[in-house]
Design an enzyme around this catalytic site. Sequence first.
Site, mmCIF file in Angstrom:
data_model
loop_
_atom_site.group_PDB
_atom_site.id
_atom_site.type_symbol
_atom_site.label_atom_id
_atom_site.label_comp_id
_atom_site.label_asym_id
_atom_site.label_seq_id
_atom_site.Cartn_x
_atom_site.Cartn_y
_atom_site.Cartn_z
ATOM 1 N N ASP A 153 0.845 -1.202 0.000
ATOM 2 C CA ASP A 153 0.000 0.000 0.000
ATOM 3 C C ASP A 153 0.875 1.244 0.000
ATOM 4 O OD1 ASP A 153 -2.135 -1.709 0.325
ATOM 5 O OD2 ASP A 153 -2.475 -1.218 2.433
ATOM 6 N N ARG B 268 -0.816 -0.715 -8.594
ATOM 7 C CA ARG B 268 -2.210 -0.405 -8.271
ATOM 8 C C ARG B 268 -2.294 1.118 -8.248
ATOM 9 N NH1 ARG B 268 -3.316 -2.143 -2.788
ATOM 10 N NH2 ARG B 268 -3.780 -4.112 -3.774
HETATM 11 P P1 FDA Z 1 -13.820 9.287 -6.028
HETATM 12 O O1 FDA Z 1 -13.552 9.723 -4.623
HETATM 13 O O2 FDA Z 1 -13.790 10.299 -7.109
HETATM 14 O O3 FDA Z 1 -15.205 8.531 -6.043
HETATM 15 C C1 FDA Z 1 -15.852 8.074 -7.216
HETATM 16 C C2 FDA Z 1 -17.228 7.563 -6.811
HETATM 17 O O4 FDA Z 1 -17.067 6.380 -6.036
HETATM 18 C C3 FDA Z 1 -17.990 8.526 -5.899
HETATM 19 O O5 FDA Z 1 -18.797 9.399 -6.627
HETATM 20 C C4 FDA Z 1 -18.791 7.591 -5.051
HETATM 21 O O6 FDA Z 1 -19.987 7.263 -5.715
HETATM 22 C C5 FDA Z 1 -17.944 6.376 -4.926
HETATM 23 N N1 FDA Z 1 -17.145 6.386 -3.683
HETATM 24 C C6 FDA Z 1 -15.861 6.751 -3.534
HETATM 25 N N2 FDA Z 1 -15.453 6.619 -2.258
HETATM 26 C C7 FDA Z 1 -16.517 6.162 -1.599
HETATM 27 C C8 FDA Z 1 -16.739 5.830 -0.245
HETATM 28 N N3 FDA Z 1 -15.791 5.927 0.685
HETATM 29 N N4 FDA Z 1 -17.983 5.401 0.093
HETATM 30 C C9 FDA Z 1 -18.970 5.284 -0.822
HETATM 31 N N5 FDA Z 1 -18.819 5.595 -2.119
HETATM 32 C C10 FDA Z 1 -17.612 6.017 -2.502
HETATM 33 N N6 FDA Z 1 -5.312 5.233 -1.022
HETATM 34 C C11 FDA Z 1 -4.025 5.472 -0.665
HETATM 35 O O7 FDA Z 1 -3.648 6.634 -0.484
HETATM 36 N N7 FDA Z 1 -3.155 4.430 -0.498
HETATM 37 C C12 FDA Z 1 -3.526 3.128 -0.731
HETATM 38 O O8 FDA Z 1 -2.700 2.206 -0.580
HETATM 39 C C13 FDA Z 1 -4.859 2.884 -1.162
HETATM 40 N N8 FDA Z 1 -5.276 1.608 -1.451
HETATM 41 C C14 FDA Z 1 -6.502 1.433 -2.037
HETATM 42 C C15 FDA Z 1 -6.852 0.178 -2.540
HETATM 43 C C16 FDA Z 1 -8.064 0.004 -3.193
HETATM 44 C C17 FDA Z 1 -8.434 -1.339 -3.763
HETATM 45 C C18 FDA Z 1 -8.973 1.123 -3.331
HETATM 46 C C19 FDA Z 1 -10.291 0.979 -4.031
HETATM 47 C C20 FDA Z 1 -8.633 2.355 -2.818
HETATM 48 C C21 FDA Z 1 -7.417 2.534 -2.162
HETATM 49 N N9 FDA Z 1 -7.054 3.782 -1.668
HETATM 50 C C22 FDA Z 1 -5.753 3.979 -1.275
HETATM 51 C C23 FDA Z 1 -8.062 4.875 -1.536
HETATM 52 C C24 FDA Z 1 -8.048 5.818 -2.734
HETATM 53 O O9 FDA Z 1 -6.879 6.590 -2.745
HETATM 54 C C25 FDA Z 1 -9.265 6.774 -2.705
HETATM 55 O O10 FDA Z 1 -9.193 7.575 -1.547
HETATM 56 C C26 FDA Z 1 -10.602 6.079 -2.718
HETATM 57 O O11 FDA Z 1 -10.606 4.980 -3.579
HETATM 58 C C27 FDA Z 1 -11.730 7.063 -3.146
HETATM 59 O O12 FDA Z 1 -11.498 7.552 -4.413
HETATM 60 P P2 FDA Z 1 -12.160 6.936 -5.737
HETATM 61 O O13 FDA Z 1 -11.061 6.548 -6.635
HETATM 62 O O14 FDA Z 1 -13.074 5.844 -5.420
HETATM 63 O O15 FDA Z 1 -12.825 8.150 -6.475
#
Ligand code: FDA
Length: 305
Positions: free
Chosen positions: A129, A179
């Site tokens: 991570d 990732r």
């Molecule tokens: P964004 O925030 O733009 O969301 C897109 C859409 O997804 C939103 O409109 C909503 O509908 C939905 N959504 C997003 N977050 C949601 C939530 N919490 N609850 C409900 N709906 C939600 N970060 C990091 O800094 N280091 C790491 O090692 C990791 N590892 C990691 C692994 C995996 C498998 C995932 C999916 C995420 C991470 N992250 C992470 C977290 C990542 O950086 C980020 O903060 C979250 O994924 C939220 O951003 P989105 O890409 O989903 O997009």
Amino acid sequence: MRSLFLWLARNQWLKSRLPRLWFMRRAVRRFMPGETMDDALQAAEPLQAAGIGTLYTRLGENLTTLDEAEEVARHYETLVDRIVDAGLDGEVSVKPTQLGLDLDPERTLSHLQRLAEKAAATGSYLWIDMEGSDYVEATVAIYERLRADHPRTGICLQAYLKRTPSDVERLRPLDPAIRLVKGAYDEPATIAYRDKRQVDASYLSIAVDFLKTGRGRPVRLGLGTHDVALVEQIAEQVSPAGIAKDGFEVEMLYGIRSREQYRLAKAGYRVQTLIAYGEHWYPWYMRRLAERPANVAFAIRSLLP
Ligand code: FDA
């Protein structure tokens, strides 16, 4: 709102008190099937039946003794065995500070090497991570050393950091598995994009570029995002280069956009769900609340009987 929850995530006083409150424990269940390894493995069964692979992480970060790091490494070794015994298509994802990066980076590397060997021996993979920006350089450097001898390992990179495209280039000679996530920490504008449109644009460009310039070799890229529109945009942009929907992975967190996870798997994407578990969920949960204000309303509703 985002900054407030990211501040709450860092607050040590609250960290030691809030998790004891019953309604907090109830609210976190939306994103976490339970605190134990058994809870996590059980949650994987219906996902596996639908063709969705799983990633596992035991929550916890910034340990204070090397003994704790040793215990975490042993826990993950057991987890790799349990994944195999359960017949699951699962991989482990670890935080370097959970393996003692703050205390002894050489020891952290040796824990990672041990876990990478164990994962590879079972045909699996080990993921690292990415934590806050203070750790990015050390984490990329440790991955460079790990990947040199352990090809079945991958690293998480954050699209909101301005340095990430050059980290991708730096790692490219090692054929890295990446990732890509948007980034979950509170980083200053000097080093990170803070505007969502800029973060999304950076994500799109890094993902498309990485997939297209695999120099004919298959690359492993996990799109760690719940942003389905962005995933579909990436798929559309790489399709003319002959990269199909299963030429990369879509990785989402347990409990978030679950219906979309099943829909994408049915539509031919390779989907993986990251299942987090463990007792030390407070900062991780605060980061989930920071990502989406609607989750706060959900947490407040948990106060009701
Ligand atoms: P964004 O925030 O733009 O969301 C897109 C859409 O997804 C939103 O409109 C909503 O509908 C939905 N959504 C997003 N977050 C949601 C939530 N919490 N609850 C409900 N709906 C939600 N970060 C990091 O800094 N280091 C790491 O090692 C990791 N590892 C990691 C692994 C995996 C498998 C995932 C999916 C995420 C991470 N992250 C992470 C977290 C990542 O950086 C980020 O903060 C979250 O994924 C939220 O951003 P989105 O890409 O989903 O997009």
